[in-house]
Scaffold this active site. Structure first.
Site, PDB file in Angstrom:
ATOM      1  N   SER A 121      -1.098 135.272  50.258  1.00 34.59           N
ATOM      2  CA  SER A 121       0.025 134.613  50.139  1.00 34.59           C
ATOM      3  C   SER A 121       0.509 134.106  51.555  1.00 34.59           C
ATOM      4  O   SER A 121       1.311 133.221  51.923  1.00 34.59           O
ATOM      5  CB  SER A 121       1.324 135.247  49.526  1.00 34.59           C
ATOM      6  OG  SER A 121       0.774 135.839  48.457  1.00 34.59           O
ATOM      7  N   HIS A 142      -4.296 129.412  46.633  1.00 39.78           N
ATOM      8  CA  HIS A 142      -3.139 130.275  46.282  1.00 39.78           C
ATOM      9  C   HIS A 142      -2.498 129.799  44.936  1.00 39.78           C
ATOM     10  O   HIS A 142      -1.724 128.801  44.932  1.00 39.78           O
ATOM     11  CB  HIS A 142      -2.050 129.941  47.449  1.00 39.78           C
ATOM     12  CG  HIS A 142      -0.841 131.103  47.383  1.00 39.78           C
ATOM     13  ND1 HIS A 142       0.453 130.580  47.476  1.00 39.78           N
ATOM     14  CD2 HIS A 142      -0.922 132.343  46.967  1.00 39.78           C
ATOM     15  CE1 HIS A 142       1.117 131.501  47.262  1.00 39.78           C
ATOM     16  NE2 HIS A 142       0.389 132.575  47.151  1.00 39.78           N
ATOM     17  N   GLU A 154      -1.510 125.916  45.821  1.00 35.86           N
ATOM     18  CA  GLU A 154      -1.964 125.461  47.222  1.00 35.86           C
ATOM     19  C   GLU A 154      -3.129 125.656  47.741  1.00 35.86           C
ATOM     20  O   GLU A 154      -3.680 126.743  47.484  1.00 35.86           O
ATOM     21  CB  GLU A 154      -0.706 126.337  48.007  1.00 35.86           C
ATOM     22  CG  GLU A 154       0.607 126.047  47.855  1.00 35.86           C
ATOM     23  CD  GLU A 154       1.725 126.974  48.432  1.00 35.86           C
ATOM     24  OE1 GLU A 154       2.549 126.416  48.936  1.00 35.86           O
ATOM     25  OE2 GLU A 154       1.316 128.113  48.623  1.00 35.86           O
ATOM     26  N   ASN A 192       5.931 129.929  49.725  1.00 32.50           N
ATOM     27  CA  ASN A 192       6.588 131.346  49.940  1.00 32.50           C
ATOM     28  C   ASN A 192       7.407 131.276  51.455  1.00 32.50           C
ATOM     29  O   ASN A 192       8.192 131.876  51.460  1.00 32.50           O
ATOM     30  CB  ASN A 192       5.312 132.171  50.266  1.00 32.50           C
ATOM     31  CG  ASN A 192       4.823 132.701  48.981  1.00 32.50           C
ATOM     32  OD1 ASN A 192       5.426 132.477  47.975  1.00 32.50           O
ATOM     33  ND2 ASN A 192       3.678 133.464  48.841  1.00 32.50           N
TER      34      ASN A 192
END
Ligand code: NAD
Length: 596
Positions: A121, A142, A154, A192
């Site tokens: 992440s 991701h 992602e 994130n």
């Protein structure tokens, strides 16, 4: 021709890995699922069977499909089992040295043409890739939590990832029914990077006892329509994982203090309170891994018991103002059975507000949400006045006049002279300190903030803002009133932005900064937050709806009061406002609305 992926490997079957296995197996791909020990392997298997059994119980998966899905998964201990896979996705804990060791080992074990992917992440995919002899075949894939549900992936390409590998992985995401955004290797990628500052800020609010966990979560769910509150989301992510992500983002992302993990997080991790997976985090769960929250020592008493605690009786309510908020608030109180005295600055304004309330109530009748009798009764409860003296006998005054401190202070000084003792005086301000208004009276203990959201008849949330002088009785009265209005009242301290705006606007501002840095496009950033986090709107859609000028003003207030360098308004936001691009209301903001 895109590469065929017939068998993939997943390393680590924790919160994310077990979900990723499910995504592949559901889409007909054979999976070798690898863990470090027999015990961990069994836990991973139990997570997968639990999740697929729930899908069967909910009618989302046929029993035969579940059996076929499970038959596609080969559970193994040790990385050697991955010698024949076409792609590996690693989902072990968020530690660079561990991931580097695993990648060096995967490089040795896997076929030379296999793609090696990490689900990290926040760590650098580039740094992970150099632990192998094939960094051009290393990529970030991701997934979002829960992987079988969230649509976004992602795809993170490093400077050396080969274009073929990127294209093959993008095609694979499509086959899995996911929407991918492809981006470069930056701490936190899109989602994130925008999410974790907000989550950490929410933990900080809870840690400072600014509001309860229930109220922080309810505020963001009901005020912004988010699928979960921030603390419940932290529990879902896992506090150990969240800690590592924040820590890495702090170190990689320019040492932004907002990413320095709140001290409470470290304490909770050390104490083994990891969130859902350990059965306890910010909330307590029925058992480890269960999504069901059970009461614990912090659970508030039954609402009624708390409300009865010293609340004053309120029958007659004065509403001062003639704008959008005042109009909505008059309707809300009248519908809930209160006698309402509306005070504006003149008969003409009163007539306009009266018309607006009627129109809105009529809409309710047309939509079948209100009977004609209820509409007439509600209207019959309102008296229209242009004189503050008519507030002499009300039990509660709600002020919703222009957002200017001098005007509000003068009004509260007048109310102090006119109103009877024991009345609760409330301000709907969204950005001014309630204490300033309270101190304009001789009775600051009776003054409270009641921050309604627009449109007041629809939005279910009210922030109840207590100053350091607000009495417990006043607060209890405010709670009781919100309950009778059918609203969720959340109690917070008297700080800029209260709960919702303080958590929401810095995130929007961060999205603008990300766009300004050309890391991604407005469309991809909006996708990432909607499909990765389940937000009802992306940040740029929301900014255009709220208005860029309003957003900038709120962000400036937050920055001025809290002096947090990370809260400085994004220059691009300032420029758009200067250029008159204020969002939907002017036809152009981040997007051009005249062409759609
Ligand atoms: N939790 C989230 O919401 C989330 C979302 C997206 C991405 N991620 C990322 O996914 C990765 C995994 O996070 P998580 O939350 O699933 O962690 P987790 O702690 O729930 O699971 C990690 C698993 O890896 C296993 N493991 C550890 N060492 C191993 C080894 N040498 N070989 C095989 N298995 C090993 C552990 O036994 C454990 O089951 C992290 O990089 C994290 O940043 C997490």
């Amino acid at each position: 021709m895109a590469r065929e992926f017939t068998r993939v490997g997943v390393v680590g079957l924790g919160t994310m890995g077990a979900g990723i296995v499910e995504v592949f197996a559901r889409n007909g791909v054979d999976v070798t699922a690898v863990e470090i020990s027999d015990g961990a392997l069994e836990r991973g298997r139990a997570t997968l069977t639990g999740s697929t059994d729930r899908a069967v119980a909910k009618g989302k998966l046929a029993e035969a499909e579940r059996d076929a899905l499970l038959a596609r998964v080969d559970f193994r201990v040790g990385l050697d089992a991955l010698h024949d896979v076409d792609l590996v996705i690693e989902a072990v804990p968020e530690h660079l040295d561990l991931k580097q060791r695993i990648f060096a080992e995967l490089d040795r074990v896997c076929k030379p043409e296999a793609i090696l992917a990490t689900n990290t992440s926040s760590l650098s995919v580039t740094e992970i890739s150099v632990a192998t002899t094939r960094p051009n075949q290393v990529i970030g894939i991701h997934f979002f939590n829960p992987a079988p549900v969230m649509k976004l992936v992602e795809v993170v390409r490093t400077v050396v990832t080969s274009a073929d590998v990127v294209a093959d992985v993008e095609a694979l995401c499509e086959r899995l029914g996911k929407v991918d955004v492809t981006i470069s290797d930056r701490a936190g990628f899109i989602a994130n990077a925008l999410l974790f500052g907000y989550l950490n800020h929410a933990v900080g609010m809870f840690e400072a006892r600014y509001a309860t966990r229930e109220d922080i979560d309810a505020a963001m769910k009901l005020g912004c329509g988010l699928p979960m509150g921030p603390l419940a989301l932290m529990d879902l992510i896992g506090l150990d994982t969240a800690y590592e992500i924040l820590d890495t983002m702090y170190r990689r992302g320019g040492r932004d203090r907002r990413h320095a993990p709140a001290p409470l997080l470290k304490q909770m991790v050390t104490a083994g309170l990891l969130g859902r997976k350990s059965g306890r985090g910010f909330y307590t769960y029925e058992r480890p891994g269960s999504p069901k929250v059970v009461p614990d020592e912090y659970t508030p008493l039954a609402a009624d018991a708390a409300l009865a605690d010293g609340a004053r009786a309120i029958a007659k309510v004065g509403v001062v103002g003639s704008g959008t908020m005042a109009t909505g608030i008059i309707e809300v109180f009248a519908k809930a059975g209160y006698e309402v005295v509306s005070v504006t600055r003149g008969a003409e304004k009163s007539a306009k507000v009266c018309e607006a309330v009627k129109t809105s109530l009529n809409k309710g009748v047309v939509r079948g949400k209100l009977s004609e009798t209820d509409r007439d009764d509600a209207l019959g409860r309102i008296t229209w006045s242009a004189t503050l003296e008519h507030l002499a006998d009300v039990d509660l005054v709600v002020e919703a006049v222009i957002e200017e401190l001098s005007v509000k202070k003068a009004l509260f000084a007048s109310l102090d002279e006119i109103c009877k003792p024991g009345v609760v005086l409330a301000t709907t301000t969204s950005s001014l300190p309630v204490i300033d208004v309270a101190m304009a009276t001789q009775r600051p203990a009776d003054v409270v903030g009641l921050h309604f959201f627009n449109p007041a008849p629809i939005m279910p949330l009210v922030e109840i803002v207590q100053t350091i002088r607000t009495s417990a009785e006043t607060s209890a009265t405010a709670r009781a009133v919100c309950a009778k209005l059918g609203k969720t009242g959340v109690v917070c301290g008297d700080r800029s932005g209260f709960i919702v705006n303080a958590l929401l606007f810095p995130y929007l501002n961060d999205a603008v900064k990300m766009l300004e840095a050309s890391y991604s496009t407005a469309d991809d950033i909006d996708y990432a937050m909607k499909l990765g986090c389940g937000y009802p709107m992306g940040p740029f859609e929301l900014l255009d709806v709220v208005g860029l000028d309003v957003s900038l003003a709120i962000q400036r207030e937050l920055y001025l009061e809290l002096r947090e360098p990370g809260f400085a308004p994004a220059p691009l936001l300032e420029h758009l406002v200067t250029a008159g691009y204020l969002g939907r209301k002017t036809g152009r903001g981040f997007r051009d609305h005249t062409r759609r």
